[in-house]
Structures are given as C-alpha cells and as structure tokens.
Write a protein that holds these residues in place. Structure first.
Motif, mmCIF file in Angstrom:
data_model
loop_
_atom_site.group_PDB
_atom_site.id
_atom_site.type_symbol
_atom_site.label_atom_id
_atom_site.label_comp_id
_atom_site.label_asym_id
_atom_site.label_seq_id
_atom_site.Cartn_x
_atom_site.Cartn_y
_atom_site.Cartn_z
ATOM 1 N N LYS A 1 0.822 -1.223 0.051
ATOM 2 C CA LYS A 1 -0.067 0.191 -0.105
ATOM 3 C C LYS A 1 0.834 1.398 -0.016
ATOM 4 C CE LYS A 1 -3.967 -1.846 2.233
ATOM 5 N NZ LYS A 1 -4.930 -1.954 3.411
ATOM 6 N N LEU A 2 1.828 1.292 0.765
ATOM 7 C CA LEU A 2 2.831 2.430 0.897
ATOM 8 C C LEU A 2 3.520 2.478 -0.406
ATOM 9 C CD1 LEU A 2 4.018 4.565 2.626
ATOM 10 C CD2 LEU A 2 5.992 2.837 3.390
ATOM 11 N N PHE A 3 3.915 1.671 -1.230
ATOM 12 C CA PHE A 3 4.610 1.707 -2.427
ATOM 13 C C PHE A 3 3.525 2.248 -3.566
ATOM 14 C CE2 PHE A 3 7.697 -1.781 -1.129
ATOM 15 C CZ PHE A 3 8.811 -0.864 -1.267
ATOM 16 N N GLU A 4 2.362 1.833 -3.377
ATOM 17 C CA GLU A 4 1.310 2.140 -4.389
ATOM 18 C C GLU A 4 0.989 3.754 -4.206
ATOM 19 O OE1 GLU A 4 -1.131 2.538 -7.518
ATOM 20 O OE2 GLU A 4 0.181 0.888 -6.823
ATOM 21 N N GLN A 5 1.011 4.276 -2.978
ATOM 22 C CA GLN A 5 0.908 5.702 -2.586
ATOM 23 C C GLN A 5 2.017 6.549 -3.016
ATOM 24 O OE1 GLN A 5 0.596 5.540 1.739
ATOM 25 N NE2 GLN A 5 -1.669 5.057 1.656
ATOM 26 N N LYS A 6 3.183 5.875 -2.869
ATOM 27 C CA LYS A 6 4.417 6.791 -3.385
ATOM 28 C C LYS A 6 4.604 6.808 -4.755
ATOM 29 C CE LYS A 6 7.148 5.958 0.539
ATOM 30 N NZ LYS A 6 7.596 7.276 0.792
ATOM 31 N N ASN A 7 4.019 5.570 -5.426
ATOM 32 C CA ASN A 7 4.020 5.607 -7.041
ATOM 33 C C ASN A 7 3.058 6.664 -7.443
ATOM 34 O OD1 ASN A 7 5.852 3.525 -7.416
ATOM 35 N ND2 ASN A 7 4.600 1.872 -7.413
ATOM 36 N N GLN A 8 1.762 6.678 -6.880
ATOM 37 C CA GLN A 8 0.799 7.616 -7.288
ATOM 38 C C GLN A 8 1.434 9.097 -7.232
ATOM 39 O OE1 GLN A 8 -2.622 6.762 -5.038
ATOM 40 N NE2 GLN A 8 -3.103 5.316 -6.135
ATOM 41 N N LEU A 9 2.154 9.204 -6.091
ATOM 42 C CA LEU A 9 2.619 10.576 -5.704
ATOM 43 C C LEU A 9 3.688 11.096 -7.023
ATOM 44 C CD1 LEU A 9 3.022 13.218 -3.844
ATOM 45 C CD2 LEU A 9 4.634 11.932 -2.747
ATOM 46 N N ILE A 10 4.664 9.841 -7.347
ATOM 47 C CA ILE A 10 5.826 10.394 -8.210
ATOM 48 C C ILE A 10 4.937 10.666 -9.501
ATOM 49 C CG2 ILE A 10 7.354 8.961 -9.504
ATOM 50 C CD1 ILE A 10 8.045 7.531 -6.777
ATOM 51 N N SER A 11 4.003 9.621 -9.745
ATOM 52 C CA SER A 11 3.133 9.994 -11.163
ATOM 53 C C SER A 11 2.614 11.501 -11.284
ATOM 54 C CB SER A 11 1.917 8.944 -11.306
ATOM 55 O OG SER A 11 2.496 7.441 -11.384
ATOM 56 N N GLU A 12 2.082 11.987 -9.970
ATOM 57 C CA GLU A 12 1.530 13.164 -9.850
ATOM 58 C C GLU A 12 2.716 14.218 -10.201
ATOM 59 O OE1 GLU A 12 -0.690 13.824 -6.487
ATOM 60 O OE2 GLU A 12 -1.950 12.311 -7.043
ATOM 61 N N GLN A 13 3.553 13.805 -9.510
ATOM 62 C CA GLN A 13 5.048 14.839 -9.756
ATOM 63 C C GLN A 13 5.607 14.927 -11.066
ATOM 64 O OE1 GLN A 13 7.443 13.373 -6.698
ATOM 65 N NE2 GLN A 13 6.682 14.817 -5.084
ATOM 66 N N MET A 14 5.405 13.724 -11.735
ATOM 67 C CA MET A 14 6.095 13.663 -13.356
ATOM 68 C C MET A 14 5.193 14.277 -14.067
ATOM 69 S SD MET A 14 8.864 12.324 -13.164
ATOM 70 C CE MET A 14 9.086 12.058 -14.991
ATOM 71 N N LYS A 15 3.720 14.166 -14.032
ATOM 72 C CA LYS A 15 2.846 15.085 -14.734
ATOM 73 C C LYS A 15 2.745 16.612 -14.552
ATOM 74 C CE LYS A 15 -2.119 15.251 -15.160
ATOM 75 N NZ LYS A 15 -3.519 14.885 -14.674
ATOM 76 N N THR A 16 3.146 16.940 -13.377
ATOM 77 C CA THR A 16 3.381 18.380 -13.065
ATOM 78 C C THR A 16 4.720 18.919 -13.885
ATOM 79 O OG1 THR A 16 2.134 18.175 -11.069
ATOM 80 C CG2 THR A 16 3.581 20.335 -11.092
#
Length: 98
Positions: free
Chosen positions: A74-89
């Motif tokens: 779950k923690l990895f999934e949350q971090k992956n989502q955060l990284i995806s959002e940062q890459m999008k930005t």
C-alpha cells in the motif's frame, strides 16, 4: 571458573608442563561433567537465562509478515501515485516553457 590465559600454568616451561596442563584440563572436564549433572536434574541448562515471555508460532510469524507485506505494498502504491503526479506536473511545466 573457566581457565584463563593469565593462568601462570600456560607460561610454565618446566619438564612437567604437559602433565600439569593435562591435570588442569581434567579438572575442568570434571567440573563440566558435574555441572551437566546438576543441569540435567533441574532441566535448566542456564539458570541465569530468562524464560521467553511468548513463543511465537511459525503460523503467527507468517501472518505478521504477510500483514507487513500488505502494508508495504500500500505504501509503495501511494508513493508511485505521488511520483506519477509529480512527473505529470513536471511535464506540464516543461511544455509551458517551450
């Protein structure tokens, strides 16, 4: 009660050194035998050792580890989502600077 390297017998170079060392070894062997007899009577090998408060079964340990794996996933999934959002930005900002 165990032999020490500071024991003068180790430094002894006399002609009866080997016999003295054998005699001293026999003393420690007999001491260990007597201690083993005492431990066998009580069923306690090391009387100074503290008993375990709880023995965790293998099943309990596997269950606990399984729960930890789920938490980490779950923690990895949350971090992956955060990284995806940062890459999008970052991509958006990069496209705006062109």
């Amino acid at each position: 009660m165990f032999p020490s390297l500071d024991d003068p017998l180790w430094a002894d170079q006399g002609p009866d050194r080997k016999a003295n060392l054998i005699e001293r070894s026999a003393f420690y062997v007999n001491f260990e035998i007597e201690m083993s007899k005492e431990w066998a009577k009580t069923g306690v090998w090391n009387p100074d050792a503290k008993p375990a408060t709880k023995q965790e079964t293998m099943e309990e340990k596997l269950e606990r580890q399984g729960q930890r794996i789920v938490e980490l996933e779950k923690l990895f999934e949350q971090k992956n989502q955060l990284i995806s959002e940062q890459m999008k930005t970052i991509r958006q900002l990069h496209s705006q600077t062109k």
